[in-house]
Write an enzyme that holds these catalytic residues in place. Structure first.
Site, PDB file in Angstrom:
ATOM      1  N   ARG A 205       0.820  -1.220   0.000  1.00 43.83           N
ATOM      2  CA  ARG A 205       0.000   0.000   0.000  1.00 43.83           C
ATOM      3  C   ARG A 205       0.850   1.265   0.000  1.00 43.83           C
ATOM      4  O   ARG A 205       0.536   2.252  -0.665  1.00 43.83           O
ATOM      5  CB  ARG A 205      -0.871   0.045   1.251  1.00 43.83           C
TER       6      ARG A 205
ATOM      7  N   TYR B 124       0.379 -13.433  -1.961  1.00 40.68           N
ATOM      8  CA  TYR B 124       1.145 -12.958  -3.117  1.00 40.68           C
ATOM      9  C   TYR B 124       2.340 -12.162  -2.616  1.00 40.68           C
ATOM     10  O   TYR B 124       2.363 -11.706  -1.466  1.00 40.68           O
ATOM     11  CB  TYR B 124       0.276 -12.130  -4.065  1.00 40.68           C
TER      12      TYR B 124
HETATM   13  C1  LIG Z   1      -8.307  -6.231   3.800  1.00 45.03           C
HETATM   14  C2  LIG Z   1      -8.476  -5.323   2.631  1.00 45.03           C
HETATM   15  C3  LIG Z   1      -7.888  -5.652   1.409  1.00 45.03           C
HETATM   16  C4  LIG Z   1      -8.077  -4.821   0.301  1.00 45.03           C
HETATM   17  N1  LIG Z   1      -7.506  -5.175  -0.891  1.00 45.03           N
HETATM   18  C5  LIG Z   1      -7.696  -4.391  -1.971  1.00 45.03           C
HETATM   19  C6  LIG Z   1      -7.113  -4.732  -3.223  1.00 45.03           C
HETATM   20  O1  LIG Z   1      -6.450  -5.760  -3.352  1.00 45.03           O
HETATM   21  N2  LIG Z   1      -7.321  -3.886  -4.283  1.00 45.03           N
HETATM   22  C7  LIG Z   1      -8.049  -2.735  -4.168  1.00 45.03           C
HETATM   23  O2  LIG Z   1      -8.197  -2.005  -5.153  1.00 45.03           O
HETATM   24  N3  LIG Z   1      -8.621  -2.389  -2.983  1.00 45.03           N
HETATM   25  C8  LIG Z   1      -8.459  -3.180  -1.899  1.00 45.03           C
HETATM   26  N4  LIG Z   1      -9.025  -2.821  -0.693  1.00 45.03           N
HETATM   27  C9  LIG Z   1      -9.858  -1.614  -0.613  1.00 45.03           C
HETATM   28  C10 LIG Z   1      -9.028  -0.345  -0.441  1.00 45.03           C
HETATM   29  O3  LIG Z   1      -8.185  -0.461   0.674  1.00 45.03           O
HETATM   30  C11 LIG Z   1      -9.952   0.852  -0.236  1.00 45.03           C
HETATM   31  O4  LIG Z   1     -10.997   0.807  -1.166  1.00 45.03           O
HETATM   32  C12 LIG Z   1      -9.183   2.163  -0.412  1.00 45.03           C
HETATM   33  O5  LIG Z   1      -8.209   2.287   0.596  1.00 45.03           O
HETATM   34  C13 LIG Z   1     -10.143   3.339  -0.358  1.00 45.03           C
HETATM   35  O6  LIG Z   1      -9.412   4.530  -0.398  1.00 45.03           O
HETATM   36  P1  LIG Z   1     -10.053   5.885   0.165  1.00 45.03           P
HETATM   37  O7  LIG Z   1      -9.010   6.910  -0.033  1.00 45.03           O
HETATM   38  O8  LIG Z   1     -11.398   6.069  -0.412  1.00 45.03           O
HETATM   39  O9  LIG Z   1     -10.290   5.610   1.723  1.00 45.03           O
HETATM   40  P2  LIG Z   1      -9.226   5.334   2.867  1.00 45.03           P
HETATM   41  O10 LIG Z   1      -8.087   4.539   2.344  1.00 45.03           O
HETATM   42  O11 LIG Z   1      -9.999   4.771   4.009  1.00 45.03           O
HETATM   43  O12 LIG Z   1      -8.673   6.765   3.254  1.00 45.03           O
HETATM   44  C14 LIG Z   1      -9.456   7.675   3.996  1.00 45.03           C
HETATM   45  C15 LIG Z   1      -8.543   8.751   4.572  1.00 45.03           C
HETATM   46  O13 LIG Z   1      -9.352   9.728   5.212  1.00 45.03           O
HETATM   47  C16 LIG Z   1      -8.854  10.015   6.507  1.00 45.03           C
HETATM   48  N5  LIG Z   1      -9.997  10.441   7.310  1.00 45.03           N
HETATM   49  C17 LIG Z   1     -10.990   9.694   7.857  1.00 45.03           C
HETATM   50  N6  LIG Z   1     -11.890  10.451   8.488  1.00 45.03           N
HETATM   51  C18 LIG Z   1     -11.463  11.737   8.334  1.00 45.03           C
HETATM   52  C19 LIG Z   1     -11.987  12.995   8.742  1.00 45.03           C
HETATM   53  N7  LIG Z   1     -13.123  13.090   9.449  1.00 45.03           N
HETATM   54  N8  LIG Z   1     -11.302  14.110   8.415  1.00 45.03           N
HETATM   55  C20 LIG Z   1     -10.152  14.040   7.689  1.00 45.03           C
HETATM   56  N9  LIG Z   1      -9.610  12.876   7.290  1.00 45.03           N
HETATM   57  C21 LIG Z   1     -10.273  11.739   7.594  1.00 45.03           C
HETATM   58  C22 LIG Z   1      -8.220   8.710   6.951  1.00 45.03           C
HETATM   59  O14 LIG Z   1      -7.259   8.938   7.970  1.00 45.03           O
HETATM   60  C23 LIG Z   1      -7.595   8.230   5.646  1.00 45.03           C
HETATM   61  O15 LIG Z   1      -6.320   8.767   5.437  1.00 45.03           O
HETATM   62  C24 LIG Z   1      -8.852  -3.645   0.422  1.00 45.03           C
HETATM   63  C25 LIG Z   1      -9.426  -3.310   1.660  1.00 45.03           C
HETATM   64  C26 LIG Z   1      -9.245  -4.136   2.747  1.00 45.03           C
HETATM   65  C27 LIG Z   1      -9.886  -3.769   4.056  1.00 45.03           C
END
Ligand SMILES: Cc1cc2nc3c(=O)[nH]c(=O)nc-3n(C[C@H](O)[C@H](O)[C@H](O)COP(=O)(O)OP(=O)(O)OC[C@H]3O[C@@H](n4cnc5c(N)ncnc54)[C@H](O)[C@@H]3O)c2cc1C
Length: 394
Positions: A105, A214
């Site tokens: 990641r 992997y």
């Molecule tokens: C076990 C697991 C395996 C996964 N494997 C895959 C994979 O193989 N391939 C794939 O494409 N996806 C995978 N995913 C999904 C992927 O991790 C998420 O879809 C992705 O991280 C979403 O990104 P995001 O930026 O939307 O949210 P997040 O990664 O959750 O980021 C949100 C950010 O917002 C911040 N935040 C939260 N609340 C607030 C607030 N109130 N104010 C300011 N900041 C805030 C957090 O600190 C964080 O930095 C997996 C998920 C899990 C749980």
């Protein structure tokens, strides 16, 4: 051009800052954590993610640390039988225009962060937990937990599955607890016997459990992720777990998969959550992307891929938009993305129940179905998701 606020500096938030700023907007990313960083283990990236990363200008930086795997291998976890394998080299790459890869990641987040840091139009604000927003005809103001306010023409909630922006916008409560617990461990490749090192994403499917492994970090580590449908009712995020506890959860696992599982150390567990798709994620000048908009189980390995697609499409649709037209642009984004992301949410759930976790006769039937597919037919199955430019909005 507009000043756009982004709540959340994860993969989706940084990708959105990058794409909007490259289109001439100014962005401010408000991140709750004291630093912009990604913890956690490996992540799979389909060709659709690489198309998006290239459009964001960071494709090569991510490729530099990625492991390009040869096949997605589906094993019966109880009998040890190889059921099916989708080849990811020659014909696959030709058809989908990019490879399938796995990365740590951090190796995805870091290039996005570095690219944002290089752009004068991006302001990164750590320690800024978004608490609420308010808007009027002129703009939107965001208030953080420590009493600061930030104003802009629009707010994009990229604050993940427990999004504060979504809570205010949709008020649809806590995410659904899936009842599935995932245990994850990352081990140095030196601990893995040569005969267990395969350049594949391998999935062992058993009754109410499955195990995926992997290599990541340019091949320096093996990523282990083993999931059990154990009816867990309370969400858990990254809690440390005993090795003995993990091993007890999988008594019926076949010999080779067990050897791999036993290599794991420093396990952490998550109880997985998602939501049903919804039609709308906009409220005037406020929109959602990534897990805030369409959180999904990880079984299709697409959550981050979809967040990257969101970032590209959003910037396309807001490209020439000034402060006044921003709400209409967000509506267009919602319309462009809801069907594809909603389908992915639903398919991810089905992959768990229909492909990964069946037992007895249902597992036999699944094996029969999967093993009958030709390579071309397997590619047809994933084409809507992995296909080149499948997500282009305009
Ligand atoms: C076990 C697991 C395996 C996964 N494997 C895959 C994979 O193989 N391939 C794939 O494409 N996806 C995978 N995913 C999904 C992927 O991790 C998420 O879809 C992705 O991280 C979403 O990104 P995001 O930026 O939307 O949210 P997040 O990664 O959750 O980021 C949100 C950010 O917002 C911040 N935040 C939260 N609340 C607030 C607030 N109130 N104010 C300011 N900041 C805030 C957090 O600190 C964080 O930095 C997996 C998920 C899990 C749980």
């Amino acid at each position: 051009m507009a000043h756009i606020l982004i709540a959340g500096g994860g993969i989706g938030g940084l990708a959105t800052a990058l794409s909007l700023t490259r289109r001439g907007h100014r962005t401010t990313v408000l991140e709750r954590a004291p630093a912009f960083a990604e913890i956690g283990a490996g992540i799979q990236l389909g060709p659709n993610a690489f198309h998006a990363l290239d459009r964001l200008g960071v494709g090569e930086a991510v490729r530099a640390r990625a492991v390009f795997i040869d096949e997605l291998r589906f094993m019966d976890g109880t009998t040890g039988e190889k059921v099916a394998a989708m080849e990811l080299t020659g014909a696959y790459r030709e058809r989908f225009g990019n490879p399938y890869a796995v990365v740590h990641r951090g190796d995805l987040h870091q290039p996005l962060l570095a690219a944002c840091q290089e752009l004068p139009g991006v302001t990164l604000v750590p320690d800024a937990a978004v608490e609420r927003y308010e808007q009027d005809a002129d703009g939107v103001t965001v208030h953080t937990a420590d009493g600061r306010s930030f104003s802009g023409a629009a707010l994009i909630g990229a604050d993940g599955i427990r999004s504060t922006v979504r809570a205010q916008m949709l008020g649809d409560g806590e995410p659904r607890v899936s009842g599935h617990t995932i245990y994850r461990s990352v081990i140095p490749i030196g601990k893995v016997p040569e005969e267990l090192r395969w350049n594949t994403v391998t999935l062992w499917a058993g009754p109410k459990w499955h195990f995926v492994h992997y290599m990541i970090g340019g091949g320096e580590y093996l990523n282990l992720a083993v999931t059990r449908d154990n009816g867990a009712t309370v969400p858990v995020t990254g809690r440390a777990t005993d090795r003995s506890h993990v091993l007890e959860q999988f008594p019926g696992i076949g010999a080779t998969a067990r050897r791999l599982l036993e290599l794991g150390d420093d396990w952490r567990e998550w109880v997985l959550c998602d939501r049903d798709p919804v039609d709308g994620w906009t409220d005037g000048r406020v929109g959602l992307i990534g897990d805030a908009a369409h959180p999904m189980l990880q079984y299709a390995a697409q959550g981050a891929c979809q967040a990257l697609e969101d970032a590209v499409v959003l910037a396309e649709l807001l490209a020439d938009v000034d402060g006044t037209a921003v709400a209409a642009g967000l509506e267009k984004f919602n319309a462009a993305r809801r069907e594809r992301t909603g389908r992915t949410q639903e398919v991810a759930r089905l992959m768990g129940s229909e492909l990964y976790h069946p037992a007895g006769e249902r597992a036999v039937e699944r094996n029969r179905m999967l093993s009958a597919f030709t390579q071309e037919e397997l590619y047809d199955q994933v084409s809507w998701l992995h296909g080149e430019r499948a997500f282009t909005a305009v």
